[in-house]
Design a protein around this motif. Structure first.
Motif, short mmCIF file in Angstrom:
data_model
loop_
_atom_site.label_atom_id
_atom_site.label_comp_id
_atom_site.label_asym_id
_atom_site.label_seq_id
_atom_site.Cartn_x
_atom_site.Cartn_y
_atom_site.Cartn_z
N THR A 22 80.65 137.27 60.28
CA THR A 22 81.67 136.26 60.52
C THR A 22 81.16 135.23 61.52
O THR A 22 80.76 135.59 62.63
N PRO A 23 81.15 133.94 61.17
CA PRO A 23 80.65 132.92 62.10
C PRO A 23 81.64 132.68 63.23
O PRO A 23 82.77 132.26 62.99
N ARG A 24 81.25 132.96 64.44
CA ARG A 24 82.15 132.83 65.58
C ARG A 24 81.55 131.98 66.70
O ARG A 24 82.16 131.84 67.76
N VAL A 25 80.35 131.47 66.49
CA VAL A 25 79.63 130.80 67.58
C VAL A 25 79.27 129.37 67.18
O VAL A 25 78.72 129.13 66.10
N ALA A 26 79.60 128.44 68.05
CA ALA A 26 79.16 127.05 67.90
C ALA A 26 77.97 126.83 68.82
O ALA A 26 77.93 127.37 69.93
N VAL A 27 77.01 126.05 68.38
CA VAL A 27 75.82 125.77 69.17
C VAL A 27 75.81 124.30 69.56
O VAL A 27 75.98 123.43 68.70
N ILE A 28 75.62 124.03 70.84
CA ILE A 28 75.58 122.66 71.34
C ILE A 28 74.22 122.43 71.99
O ILE A 28 73.82 123.17 72.90
N ILE A 29 73.52 121.40 71.52
CA ILE A 29 72.17 121.12 72.00
C ILE A 29 72.10 119.69 72.52
O ILE A 29 72.02 118.74 71.74
N LEU A 70 78.84 124.20 62.77
CA LEU A 70 79.12 123.85 64.17
C LEU A 70 77.85 123.92 65.01
O LEU A 70 77.87 124.38 66.15
N ILE A 71 76.75 123.47 64.45
CA ILE A 71 75.52 123.27 65.23
C ILE A 71 75.49 121.78 65.56
O ILE A 71 75.29 120.94 64.68
N VAL A 72 75.71 121.47 66.81
CA VAL A 72 75.91 120.08 67.22
C VAL A 72 74.79 119.63 68.15
O VAL A 72 74.54 120.26 69.19
N VAL A 73 74.11 118.58 67.76
CA VAL A 73 73.09 117.96 68.61
C VAL A 73 73.66 116.66 69.16
O VAL A 73 74.09 115.79 68.40
N ALA A 116 67.25 115.77 63.79
CA ALA A 116 68.24 116.84 63.95
C ALA A 116 69.17 116.88 62.74
O ALA A 116 69.51 117.95 62.23
N ARG A 117 69.57 115.70 62.26
CA ARG A 117 70.45 115.63 61.08
C ARG A 117 69.75 116.19 59.85
O ARG A 117 70.34 116.95 59.07
N GLN A 118 68.50 115.84 59.68
CA GLN A 118 67.75 116.33 58.52
C GLN A 118 67.56 117.85 58.58
O GLN A 118 67.48 118.52 57.55
N ALA A 119 67.51 118.40 59.79
CA ALA A 119 67.35 119.84 59.96
C ALA A 119 68.66 120.60 59.72
O ALA A 119 68.66 121.84 59.65
N GLY A 120 69.77 119.86 59.61
CA GLY A 120 71.03 120.51 59.29
C GLY A 120 72.08 120.50 60.38
O GLY A 120 73.12 121.15 60.24
N ALA A 121 71.85 119.78 61.47
CA ALA A 121 72.81 119.74 62.56
C ALA A 121 73.84 118.63 62.37
O ALA A 121 73.57 117.61 61.73
N VAL A 122 75.01 118.83 62.95
CA VAL A 122 75.97 117.74 63.13
C VAL A 122 75.44 116.93 64.31
O VAL A 122 75.07 117.50 65.34
#
Length: 278
Positions: free
Chosen positions: A10-17, A43-46, A59-65
Motif C-alpha cells: 500500500t503506497p503511504r509515503v510521499a517523497v519530496i526532493i 507523489l514523488i515531488v521534485v 526529473a520530469r522525464q524520470a517520473g517525478a511531479v
C-alpha cells in the motif's frame, strides 16, 4: 515489513526532493526512489529551486511531479512547497501520507531509504533522521555540527549524532508542527528542536546513503560559513522565543538515551503549552 514480496504494498509515503542545479544526479535519485516500498509513485515531488540547468526536465522525464521556483528561495521554502503539492494531490478522506525528504544528489543510494520509513510507518517514531557513513575526504572542522548538537542538547536534552542530516521521514502532523521552517541551512536544527519540544518522538537511523561532500577549497569553506551563520540565526530565533523544555522534564530521557533509541520527552498532550515556550 514485506509481508508479500513481489506484490505492490500500500503506497503511504510521499517523497519530496528539493533540488537546485542537480541535472547530473536528479534522474538517478528519482529512479532509485521509485524502487522503495510504500512510496506512492504519484507523489514523488521534485522542487526545482531556480535551477540554471535542466534539473526540472530531467526529473520530469524520470517520473517525478515537478514544480519550479522561478527564483532561488532556499531549501526550507522548497520543502514547504513540496509538502503543499503533496497535500493538494493526496486523496481526500485518506490518512495523510508520510513525508520523506531526500537530497537531490543521493543518486542510486536513494534506494537505501527504506530504514527511514519503517519506524514511522510502525508508529515507533514521528520523525526519523538518517545517520550517513562518514564520507572519505570530507573537509569540515565540525564547527557547524558542534553548534547544532549543542543547541539541540541544551534545549531538549537529546544528543544527536547527525543533527544536520536532511534525509528525514516524518508524519504530516509532525511536519505541520515544525512550520514555518527556519531559513537556509538552519532548517534541520530548528525542525528537530521544534518537534521534540512539541512532544514528538525522533529517532536516528543508520542509512547507507552517499552524496557529494564538501572539501577544503575556498568555495567549500564559504559554504560552511554560510551554514554556521544560518544555524546560529535559527538558534538565536528559538532562544528569543524561549523555545525549550525545562531541564527537569527532559533529564530522565536525556540520561537514558542511547544511539538509535527513540527520543521522546513526553507525549504531546502531556506538555503544557506554557512549558514549551518558557
Amino acid at each position: 515489513m514485506h509481508e508479500n514480496p513481489g506484490k505492490q504494498v500500500t503506497p503511504r509515503v510521499a517523497v519530496i526532493i528539493p533540488a537546485k542545479d542537480e541535472a547530473e544526479r536528479i534522474g538517478m535519485t528519482v529512479r532509485a526512489v521509485k524502487a522503495l516500498p510504500f512510496v506512492n509513485l504519484e507523489l514523488i515531488v521534485v522542487v526545482d529551486d531556480g535551477s540554471a540547468d535542466d534539473t526540472r526536465e530531467i526529473a520530469r522525464q524520470a517520473g517525478a511531479v515537478t514544480v519550479r521556483h522561478t527564483v532561488t528561495r532556499g531549501k526550507a521554502s522548497s520543502m514547504e512547497t513540496g509538502a503543499k503539492v503533496v497535500a493538494m494531490r493526496a486523496i481526500r478522506g485518506k490518512t495523510p501520507p508520510l513525508l520523506l525528504f531526500l537530497d537531490a544528489d543521493l543518486g542510486e543510494s536513494a534506494a537505501e531509504a527504506a530504514p527511514l520509513i519503517e519506524p514511522v510507518l510502525k508508529g515507533e517514531a514521528d520523525c526519523t533522521i538518517a545517520v550517513l557513513p562518514k564520507p572519505a575526504g570530507a573537509g569540515g572542522h565540525g564547527f557547524v555540527l558542534g553548534l547544532s548538537k549543542w543547541a539541540i542538547r541544551r534545549t531538549t536534552g537529546w544528543n544527536p549524532q547527525a543533527p544536520l542530516s536532511g534525509q528525514r521521514c516524518l508524519t504530516s502532523a509532525a511536519f505541520q508542527a515544525a512550520v514555518p521552517l527556519a531559513a537556509g541551512w538552519g532548517v534541520e536544527t530548528d525542525m528537530t528542536i521544534s518537534l521534540i519540544t512539541a512532544g514528538f518522538a525522533v529517532k536516528e537511523v543508520p542509512v547507507n546513503f552517499t552524496h557529494r561532500v564538501s572539501r577544503r577549497d575556498f568555495k567549500s569553506q564559504m559554504h560552511r560559513l554560510h551554514q554556521f551563520i544560518d544555524v546560529l540565526k535559527a538558534v538565536l530565533k528559538l532562544r528569543a522565543r524561549r523555545v525549550h523544555i525545562k531541564r527537569r522534564k527532559f533529564l530522565e530521557a536525556a540520561l537514558n538515551q542511547k544511539p538509535g533509541m527513540v527520543y521522546r520527552v513526553a507525549h504531546r498532550e502531556q506538555i503544557p503549552e506554557s512549558e514549551k515556550t518558557l
